[in-house]
Motif scaffolding. Structure first.
Motif, PDB file in Angstrom:
ATOM      1  N   SER A   1       0.994  -1.326  -0.080  1.00 21.12           N
ATOM      2  CA  SER A   1      -0.035   0.116   0.121  1.00 21.12           C
ATOM      3  C   SER A   1       0.745   1.397   0.017  1.00 21.12           C
ATOM      4  CB  SER A   1      -0.845   0.004   1.172  1.00 21.12           C
ATOM      5  OG  SER A   1      -0.131  -0.073   2.423  1.00 21.12           O
ATOM      6  N   THR A   2       2.108   1.198   0.627  1.00 15.42           N
ATOM      7  CA  THR A   2       3.048   2.340   0.587  1.00 15.42           C
ATOM      8  C   THR A   2       3.340   2.472  -0.753  1.00 15.42           C
ATOM      9  OG1 THR A   2       3.517   1.992   2.927  1.00 15.42           O
ATOM     10  CG2 THR A   2       5.139   3.421   1.638  1.00 15.42           C
ATOM     11  N   ILE A   3       3.953   1.485  -1.511  1.00 13.63           N
ATOM     12  CA  ILE A   3       4.440   1.579  -2.759  1.00 13.63           C
ATOM     13  C   ILE A   3       3.226   2.133  -3.726  1.00 13.63           C
ATOM     14  CG2 ILE A   3       5.309   0.475  -4.713  1.00 13.63           C
ATOM     15  CD1 ILE A   3       6.879  -1.293  -2.894  1.00 13.63           C
ATOM     16  N   LEU A   4       2.179   1.604  -3.644  1.00 14.17           N
ATOM     17  CA  LEU A   4       1.012   2.145  -4.333  1.00 14.17           C
ATOM     18  C   LEU A   4       0.697   3.648  -4.294  1.00 14.17           C
ATOM     19  CD1 LEU A   4      -1.539  -0.881  -4.042  1.00 14.17           C
ATOM     20  CD2 LEU A   4      -0.153  -0.240  -6.077  1.00 14.17           C
ATOM     21  N   LYS A   5       0.834   4.122  -3.022  1.00 10.40           N
ATOM     22  CA  LYS A   5       0.406   5.520  -2.830  1.00 10.40           C
ATOM     23  C   LYS A   5       1.434   6.348  -3.107  1.00 10.40           C
ATOM     24  CE  LYS A   5       1.442   7.458   1.750  1.00 10.40           C
ATOM     25  NZ  LYS A   5       2.438   8.045   1.236  1.00 10.40           N
ATOM     26  N   ASP A   6       2.973   5.737  -3.408  1.00 13.04           N
ATOM     27  CA  ASP A   6       4.072   6.926  -3.672  1.00 13.04           C
ATOM     28  C   ASP A   6       4.506   6.691  -5.068  1.00 13.04           C
ATOM     29  OD1 ASP A   6       4.366   7.188  -0.783  1.00 13.04           O
ATOM     30  OD2 ASP A   6       6.071   5.956  -0.719  1.00 13.04           O
ATOM     31  N   TYR A   7       3.998   5.686  -5.681  1.00 10.31           N
ATOM     32  CA  TYR A   7       4.258   5.532  -7.173  1.00 10.31           C
ATOM     33  C   TYR A   7       3.001   5.249  -8.184  1.00 10.31           C
ATOM     34  CZ  TYR A   7       8.950   5.323  -5.156  1.00 10.31           C
ATOM     35  OH  TYR A   7      10.211   5.504  -4.498  1.00 10.31           O
ATOM     36  N   TYR A   8       3.186   5.487  -9.316  1.00 10.74           N
ATOM     37  CA  TYR A   8       2.063   4.899 -10.225  1.00 10.74           C
ATOM     38  C   TYR A   8       3.074   5.108 -11.646  1.00 10.74           C
ATOM     39  CZ  TYR A   8       1.644   9.966 -11.721  1.00 10.74           C
ATOM     40  OH  TYR A   8       1.686  11.392 -12.015  1.00 10.74           O
ATOM     41  N   TRP A   9       2.549   4.158 -12.730  1.00  6.14           N
ATOM     42  CA  TRP A   9       3.115   4.033 -13.979  1.00  6.14           C
ATOM     43  C   TRP A   9       2.297   4.816 -15.048  1.00  6.14           C
ATOM     44  CZ3 TRP A   9       7.530   1.472 -14.051  1.00  6.14           C
ATOM     45  CH2 TRP A   9       7.891   0.603 -12.887  1.00  6.14           C
ATOM     46  N   VAL A  10       3.050   5.314 -16.059  1.00 10.17           N
ATOM     47  CA  VAL A  10       2.640   5.807 -17.316  1.00 10.17           C
ATOM     48  C   VAL A  10       3.122   5.092 -18.399  1.00 10.17           C
ATOM     49  CG1 VAL A  10       1.910   8.230 -16.364  1.00 10.17           C
ATOM     50  CG2 VAL A  10       4.397   7.825 -17.431  1.00 10.17           C
ATOM     51  N   MET A  11       2.406   4.867 -19.530  1.00 11.07           N
ATOM     52  CA  MET A  11       2.915   4.229 -20.685  1.00 11.07           C
ATOM     53  C   MET A  11       3.704   5.174 -21.495  1.00 11.07           C
ATOM     54  SD  MET A  11       0.592   2.363 -23.621  1.00 11.07           S
ATOM     55  CE  MET A  11      -0.210   1.240 -22.417  1.00 11.07           C
ATOM     56  N   LEU A  12       4.747   4.668 -21.971  1.00  8.71           N
ATOM     57  CA  LEU A  12       5.595   5.628 -22.813  1.00  8.71           C
ATOM     58  C   LEU A  12       5.516   5.319 -24.282  1.00  8.71           C
ATOM     59  CD1 LEU A  12       9.115   5.832 -20.674  1.00  8.71           C
ATOM     60  CD2 LEU A  12       7.259   7.333 -20.980  1.00  8.71           C
TER      61      LEU A  12
ATOM     62  N   TRP B   1       7.096   1.225 -19.883  1.00  6.16           N
ATOM     63  CA  TRP B   1       6.387   2.195 -18.824  1.00  6.16           C
ATOM     64  C   TRP B   1       7.521   2.887 -18.046  1.00  6.16           C
ATOM     65  CZ3 TRP B   1       1.267   1.615 -17.858  1.00  6.16           C
ATOM     66  CH2 TRP B   1       0.484   0.526 -18.768  1.00  6.16           C
ATOM     67  N   CYS B   2       7.044   4.012 -17.405  1.00  6.28           N
ATOM     68  CA  CYS B   2       7.870   4.958 -16.756  1.00  6.28           C
ATOM     69  C   CYS B   2       7.121   4.930 -15.182  1.00  6.28           C
ATOM     70  CB  CYS B   2       7.961   6.147 -17.332  1.00  6.28           C
ATOM     71  SG  CYS B   2       9.129   7.465 -16.506  1.00  6.28           S
ATOM     72  N   LEU B   3       8.127   4.816 -14.223  1.00  5.85           N
ATOM     73  CA  LEU B   3       7.637   4.835 -12.885  1.00  5.85           C
ATOM     74  C   LEU B   3       7.591   6.486 -12.642  1.00  5.85           C
ATOM     75  CD1 LEU B   3       6.725   3.313 -10.369  1.00  5.85           C
ATOM     76  CD2 LEU B   3       9.157   3.538  -9.653  1.00  5.85           C
ATOM     77  N   ILE B   4       6.488   6.857 -11.871  1.00  5.49           N
ATOM     78  CA  ILE B   4       6.152   8.201 -11.576  1.00  5.49           C
ATOM     79  C   ILE B   4       6.159   8.416  -9.978  1.00  5.49           C
ATOM     80  CG2 ILE B   4       4.768  10.411 -12.000  1.00  5.49           C
ATOM     81  CD1 ILE B   4       6.337   9.535 -14.250  1.00  5.49           C
ATOM     82  N   ASN B   5       6.811   9.366  -9.435  1.00  8.41           N
ATOM     83  CA  ASN B   5       6.755   9.801  -8.267  1.00  8.41           C
ATOM     84  C   ASN B   5       5.417  10.445  -8.068  1.00  8.41           C
ATOM     85  OD1 ASN B   5       7.047  11.778  -5.798  1.00  8.41           O
ATOM     86  ND2 ASN B   5       8.678  10.321  -5.233  1.00  8.41           N
ATOM     87  N   SER B   6       4.401   9.890  -7.105  1.00  7.79           N
ATOM     88  CA  SER B   6       3.080  10.489  -6.924  1.00  7.79           C
ATOM     89  C   SER B   6       3.145  12.159  -6.290  1.00  7.79           C
ATOM     90  CB  SER B   6       2.126   9.658  -5.799  1.00  7.79           C
ATOM     91  OG  SER B   6       1.918   8.496  -6.447  1.00  7.79           O
ATOM     92  N   GLU B   7       4.146  12.344  -5.525  1.00  8.81           N
ATOM     93  CA  GLU B   7       4.091  13.594  -4.997  1.00  8.81           C
ATOM     94  C   GLU B   7       4.858  14.573  -6.011  1.00  8.81           C
ATOM     95  OE1 GLU B   7       6.651  15.810  -1.552  1.00  8.81           O
ATOM     96  OE2 GLU B   7       5.724  13.659  -0.921  1.00  8.81           O
ATOM     97  N   THR B   8       5.754  14.079  -6.741  1.00  2.00           N
ATOM     98  CA  THR B   8       6.428  15.325  -7.727  1.00  2.00           C
ATOM     99  C   THR B   8       6.018  15.180  -8.827  1.00  2.00           C
ATOM    100  OG1 THR B   8       8.313  13.786  -8.277  1.00  2.00           O
ATOM    101  CG2 THR B   8       8.744  15.026  -6.293  1.00  2.00           C
ATOM    102  N   LYS B   9       5.383  14.044  -9.356  1.00  3.60           N
ATOM    103  CA  LYS B   9       4.539  14.053 -10.720  1.00  3.60           C
ATOM    104  C   LYS B   9       5.998  13.795 -11.633  1.00  3.60           C
ATOM    105  CE  LYS B   9       0.445  14.385  -9.124  1.00  3.60           C
ATOM    106  NZ  LYS B   9       0.446  13.729  -7.888  1.00  3.60           N
ATOM    107  N   ARG B  10       6.963  13.328 -11.247  1.00  8.09           N
ATOM    108  CA  ARG B  10       8.219  13.239 -12.175  1.00  8.09           C
ATOM    109  C   ARG B  10       8.853  11.847 -11.992  1.00  8.09           C
ATOM    110  NH1 ARG B  10      10.939  17.379 -13.948  1.00  8.09           N
ATOM    111  NH2 ARG B  10      12.947  16.375 -13.505  1.00  8.09           N
ATOM    112  N   PRO B  11       9.481  11.252 -13.223  1.00  4.85           N
ATOM    113  CA  PRO B  11       9.966   9.929 -13.190  1.00  4.85           C
ATOM    114  C   PRO B  11      10.701   9.659 -11.789  1.00  4.85           C
ATOM    115  CG  PRO B  11      10.241  11.019 -15.400  1.00  4.85           C
ATOM    116  CD  PRO B  11       9.977  12.146 -14.223  1.00  4.85           C
TER     117      PRO B  11
END
Length: 128
Positions: free
Chosen positions: A44-55, A106-116
């Protein structure tokens, strides 16, 4: 990498005017199984902190699927590099015939910064 699998049954809403599964539906299935694999393995922590976007996405259609076919979807990661990963999805019918195959970056994105975000060893272990 260890595969994740699921099955589904083709419904009327999956079909196009040719009465076989619409090509766009395969792409939706690719996205669905990738998300399910991520949600099943990540804490749940990882799901809160990160998400993926398709490149980028490549799909190869081999054989059509039809109403009421039982479809197996199998996905696995073939590599991780920096903030990106490459995921394969294979789609089979109940006779184990390959219907479609996709490779998606896919690119991993930091949920807080919205950056890779660089993929952590912990995340890599989730899929190894």
């Amino acid at each position: 990498m260890k595969p994740f699998e699921t099955t589904l049954i083709v419904t009327p809403s999956d079909l196009d005017e040719l009465n076989h599964v619409n090509n766009v539906r395969y792409i939706e299935w690719v996205q669905h199984i990738a998300k399910a694999h991520w949600q099943k393995n990540a804490s749940s922590t990882i799901l809160k902190d990160y998400y993926w976007v398709m490149l980028s996405h490549y799909i190869e259609y081999k054989t059509p699927a039809f109403l009421n076919d039982v479809i197996s979807l199998k996905t696995y990661i073939i590599n991780f590099k920096g903030a990106t990963s490459t995921r394969m999805v294979e789609i089979y019918n109940e006779a184990n015939k390959l219907l479609a195959k996709s490779e998606t970056n896919w690119c991993l994105i930091n949920s807080e910064t919205k950056r890779p975000a660089r993929i952590t060893p912990e995340i890599i272990r989730l899929f190894s």
